[in-house]
Design a protein around this motif. Structure first.
Motif, PDB file in Angstrom:
ATOM      1  N   UNK A   2     108.075  52.882  17.549  1.00  0.00           N
ATOM      2  CA  UNK A   2     107.289  53.127  16.334  1.00  0.00           C
ATOM      3  C   UNK A   2     105.852  52.671  16.498  1.00  0.00           C
ATOM      4  N   UNK A   3     105.656  51.560  17.192  1.00  0.00           N
ATOM      5  CA  UNK A   3     104.308  51.021  17.374  1.00  0.00           C
ATOM      6  C   UNK A   3     103.424  52.005  18.122  1.00  0.00           C
ATOM      7  N   UNK A   4     103.971  52.653  19.152  1.00  0.00           N
ATOM      8  CA  UNK A   4     103.206  53.619  19.939  1.00  0.00           C
ATOM      9  C   UNK A   4     102.761  54.799  19.073  1.00  0.00           C
ATOM     10  N   UNK A   5     103.662  55.300  18.256  1.00  0.00           N
ATOM     11  CA  UNK A   5     103.331  56.409  17.357  1.00  0.00           C
ATOM     12  C   UNK A   5     102.256  55.983  16.356  1.00  0.00           C
ATOM     13  N   UNK A   6     102.409  54.752  15.823  1.00  0.00           N
ATOM     14  CA  UNK A   6     101.427  54.238  14.863  1.00  0.00           C
ATOM     15  C   UNK A   6     100.044  54.111  15.489  1.00  0.00           C
ATOM     16  N   UNK A   7     100.018  53.586  16.724  1.00  0.00           N
ATOM     17  CA  UNK A   7      98.734  53.444  17.422  1.00  0.00           C
ATOM     18  C   UNK A   7      98.113  54.807  17.733  1.00  0.00           C
ATOM     19  N   UNK A   8      98.963  55.782  18.096  1.00  0.00           N
ATOM     20  CA  UNK A   8      98.470  57.126  18.384  1.00  0.00           C
ATOM     21  C   UNK A   8      97.858  57.769  17.148  1.00  0.00           C
ATOM     22  N   UNK A   9      98.535  57.606  16.014  1.00  0.00           N
ATOM     23  CA  UNK A   9      98.014  58.171  14.765  1.00  0.00           C
ATOM     24  C   UNK A   9      96.711  57.469  14.356  1.00  0.00           C
ATOM     25  N   UNK A  10      96.673  56.154  14.596  1.00  0.00           N
ATOM     26  CA  UNK A  10      95.454  55.397  14.262  1.00  0.00           C
ATOM     27  C   UNK A  10      94.288  55.846  15.142  1.00  0.00           C
ATOM     28  N   UNK A  11      94.560  56.069  16.421  1.00  0.00           N
ATOM     29  CA  UNK A  11      93.516  56.568  17.328  1.00  0.00           C
ATOM     30  C   UNK A  11      92.985  57.909  16.848  1.00  0.00           C
ATOM     31  N   UNK A  12      93.894  58.782  16.444  1.00  0.00           N
ATOM     32  CA  UNK A  12      93.486  60.106  15.958  1.00  0.00           C
ATOM     33  C   UNK A  12      92.633  59.988  14.694  1.00  0.00           C
ATOM     34  N   UNK A  13      93.006  59.105  13.781  1.00  0.00           N
ATOM     35  CA  UNK A  13      92.229  58.909  12.553  1.00  0.00           C
ATOM     36  C   UNK A  13      90.838  58.375  12.863  1.00  0.00           C
ATOM     37  N   UNK A  14      90.753  57.462  13.846  1.00  0.00           N
ATOM     38  CA  UNK A  14      89.445  56.918  14.230  1.00  0.00           C
ATOM     39  C   UNK A  14      88.565  58.016  14.825  1.00  0.00           C
ATOM     40  N   UNK A  15      89.176  58.919  15.590  1.00  0.00           N
ATOM     41  CA  UNK A  15      88.415  60.046  16.134  1.00  0.00           C
ATOM     42  C   UNK A  15      87.867  60.923  15.010  1.00  0.00           C
ATOM     43  N   UNK A  16      88.698  61.177  14.008  1.00  0.00           N
ATOM     44  CA  UNK A  16      88.241  61.977  12.863  1.00  0.00           C
ATOM     45  C   UNK A  16      87.166  61.236  12.058  1.00  0.00           C
ATOM     46  N   UNK A  17      87.287  59.912  11.976  1.00  0.00           N
ATOM     47  CA  UNK A  17      86.315  59.132  11.201  1.00  0.00           C
ATOM     48  C   UNK A  17      84.929  59.140  11.840  1.00  0.00           C
ATOM     49  N   UNK A  18      84.848  59.579  13.101  1.00  0.00           N
ATOM     50  CA  UNK A  18      83.542  59.675  13.764  1.00  0.00           C
ATOM     51  C   UNK A  18      82.624  60.638  13.009  1.00  0.00           C
ATOM     52  N   UNK A  19      83.207  61.583  12.273  1.00  0.00           N
ATOM     53  CA  UNK A  19      82.404  62.529  11.477  1.00  0.00           C
ATOM     54  C   UNK A  19      81.595  61.771  10.429  1.00  0.00           C
ATOM     55  N   UNK A  20      82.224  60.775   9.804  1.00  0.00           N
ATOM     56  CA  UNK A  20      81.522  59.966   8.802  1.00  0.00           C
ATOM     57  C   UNK A  20      80.407  59.153   9.455  1.00  0.00           C
ATOM     58  N   UNK A  21      80.702  58.547  10.613  1.00  0.00           N
ATOM     59  CA  UNK A  21      79.694  57.743  11.310  1.00  0.00           C
ATOM     60  C   UNK A  21      78.528  58.628  11.743  1.00  0.00           C
ATOM     61  N   UNK A  22      78.842  59.836  12.226  1.00  0.00           N
ATOM     62  CA  UNK A  22      77.781  60.780  12.598  1.00  0.00           C
ATOM     63  C   UNK A  22      76.903  61.120  11.406  1.00  0.00           C
ATOM     64  N   UNK A  23      77.519  61.303  10.250  1.00  0.00           N
ATOM     65  CA  UNK A  23      76.761  61.630   9.036  1.00  0.00           C
ATOM     66  C   UNK A  23      75.751  60.531   8.728  1.00  0.00           C
ATOM     67  N   UNK A  24      76.171  59.270   8.886  1.00  0.00           N
ATOM     68  CA  UNK A  24      75.283  58.142   8.618  1.00  0.00           C
ATOM     69  C   UNK A  24      74.144  58.089   9.632  1.00  0.00           C
ATOM     70  N   UNK A  25      74.469  58.230  10.931  1.00  0.00           N
ATOM     71  CA  UNK A  25      73.436  58.115  11.965  1.00  0.00           C
ATOM     72  C   UNK A  25      72.454  59.284  11.934  1.00  0.00           C
ATOM     73  N   UNK A  26      72.969  60.492  11.687  1.00  0.00           N
ATOM     74  CA  UNK A  26      72.076  61.649  11.596  1.00  0.00           C
ATOM     75  C   UNK A  26      71.223  61.578  10.340  1.00  0.00           C
ATOM     76  N   UNK A  27      71.759  61.025   9.255  1.00  0.00           N
ATOM     77  CA  UNK A  27      70.971  60.836   8.036  1.00  0.00           C
ATOM     78  C   UNK A  27      69.834  59.844   8.294  1.00  0.00           C
ATOM     79  N   UNK A  28      70.152  58.769   9.021  1.00  0.00           N
ATOM     80  CA  UNK A  28      69.117  57.797   9.377  1.00  0.00           C
ATOM     81  C   UNK A  28      68.027  58.454  10.209  1.00  0.00           C
ATOM     82  N   UNK A  29      68.433  59.259  11.191  1.00  0.00           N
ATOM     83  CA  UNK A  29      67.458  59.953  12.034  1.00  0.00           C
ATOM     84  C   UNK A  29      66.589  60.888  11.199  1.00  0.00           C
ATOM     85  N   UNK A  30      67.220  61.563  10.242  1.00  0.00           N
ATOM     86  CA  UNK A  30      66.489  62.498   9.367  1.00  0.00           C
ATOM     87  C   UNK A  30      65.438  61.758   8.533  1.00  0.00           C
ATOM     88  N   UNK A  31      65.848  60.648   7.908  1.00  0.00           N
ATOM     89  CA  UNK A  31      64.915  59.917   7.058  1.00  0.00           C
ATOM     90  C   UNK A  31      63.803  59.258   7.866  1.00  0.00           C
TER      91      UNK A  31
END
Length: 335
Positions: A2-31
């Protein structure tokens, strides 16, 4: 596992969360780019200039009165009248006094320098409004008109048109966020967010890889994009007639090449992802250092943050390149 599956799902969520981080960094670059566009016509600078002159209106009016009297006395017609009056009264000719200092100009120049230092606007753009031959109340009117003109002016960056100030309503009240304030806030939010995101990704992925190294069946791993493995279908068919004629040396080379290419793919994917996250932040900071920041402390802090982020990124990329070289065996039927 179960731990391996949980870690795999968490890794995938962190990869998807990069979209939010990109939004912040690109917004900073824009401003940060928007600040450079408003450096020559910053409505916030004109507002501060207006307030500064208005606060010193009394002293500036007195300075202007002294300047006006001085100019009036230096007029040839006035000088002649004064000379005749003194002769009639039997007074000696007026002695030549040293030129009176232009306190009005000095006061306005001091205010202009303070506004330029506080807002980053080019002092030349302020000086064009400060006509030393005009009284303070007329200058205030000119500055107010300039502020209104620049406030309504849009900025076009990367094909996106936006105002120099962001207006929003909350709780029945109107609020204004300037580009400089947005860039300043994001300049410190973005690096902290990047470091937290990178640290979370590295540690989660490190634990997932450690468990994968100890398992025998690849099918119990979570199937996200980084979980690519070399599958060897020969273990359970070693005694088959076909395998007796396989070029073992060539097969080993093929296996090593495939494993190498999979690790390169993972590392390249992470490199591209991190570039999209980090590059906008670094680019924005460079723009601010080149044109806005004057404080050595602020510059040193951003340099330290960039170095930390780059080190984190390299460790994460190296982890993907050097790990998961394990071979998983798959069953095939012997006929």
């Amino acid at each position: 596992m179960e731990l391996l599956i949980t870690l795999g799902k968490r890794t995938e969520k962190i990869l998807y969360s990069s979209i939010f981080v990109m939004t912040v960094t690109w917004s900073f670059n824009y401003f940060s780019k928007a600040i450079l566009f408003t450096q020559n016509s910053n409505p916030e600078a004109y507002r501060i200039l207006y307030d500064s002159i208005n606060n010193d209106l009394h002293s500036l009016t007195e300075s202007y009165k002294i300047l006006s009297d001085k100019i009036k006395l230096e007029d040839p017609l006035e000088k002649n009248k004064t000379k005749q009056a003194r002769e009639i009264l039997g007074l000696p000719p007026q002695s030549k006094e040293k030129t009176t200092k232009n306190y009005y100009k000095e006061d306005l120049d001091e205010i202009a320098n303070k506004v330029s230092s506080a807002t980053g606007i080019d002092i030349k753009n302020i000086s064009t409004l400060l006509d030393y031959n005009k009284p303070p109340d007329e200058l205030l009117k000119l500055i107010k008109d300039k502020e209104k003109e620049t406030s309504n002016k849009s900025i076009n960056i990367w094909g996106i048109e936006s105002p120099s100030r962001i207006l929003f309503n909350y709780g029945g009240s109107n609020y204004i966020i300037t580009n400089s304030l947005a860039a300043t806030l994001l300049a410190f939010i973005a690096p902290v967010l990047i470091m937290i995101w990178l640290g979370s990704f590295y540690l989660t992925r490190h634990r997932e890889i450690s468990i994968i190294d100890d398992i025998e069946d690849y099918r119990i791993t979570h199937p996200h994009i980084l979980n690519l493995f070399y599958l060897n279908p020969e273990k359970f068919s070693r005694d088959s007639w076909e395998n007796r004629f396989i070029n073992t040396k060539g097969k080993k080379k093929e296996k090593a090449f495939t494993i190498h290419m999979i690790s390169i793919f993972r590392a390249t994917f992470i490199l591209i992802l991190l570039s999209l996250v980090i590059f906008p932040y670094i680019n924005g900071v460079i723009s601010l250092i080149m044109d806005i920041y004057n404080s050595i402390f602020i510059i040193s802090l951003h340099v330290l943050l960039i170095i930390t982020i780059v080190i984190q990124s390299l460790i994460t990329i190296i982890q993907e390149k050097t790990s998961l070289k394990k071979t998983f065996e798959t069953k095939v039927k012997d006929y």
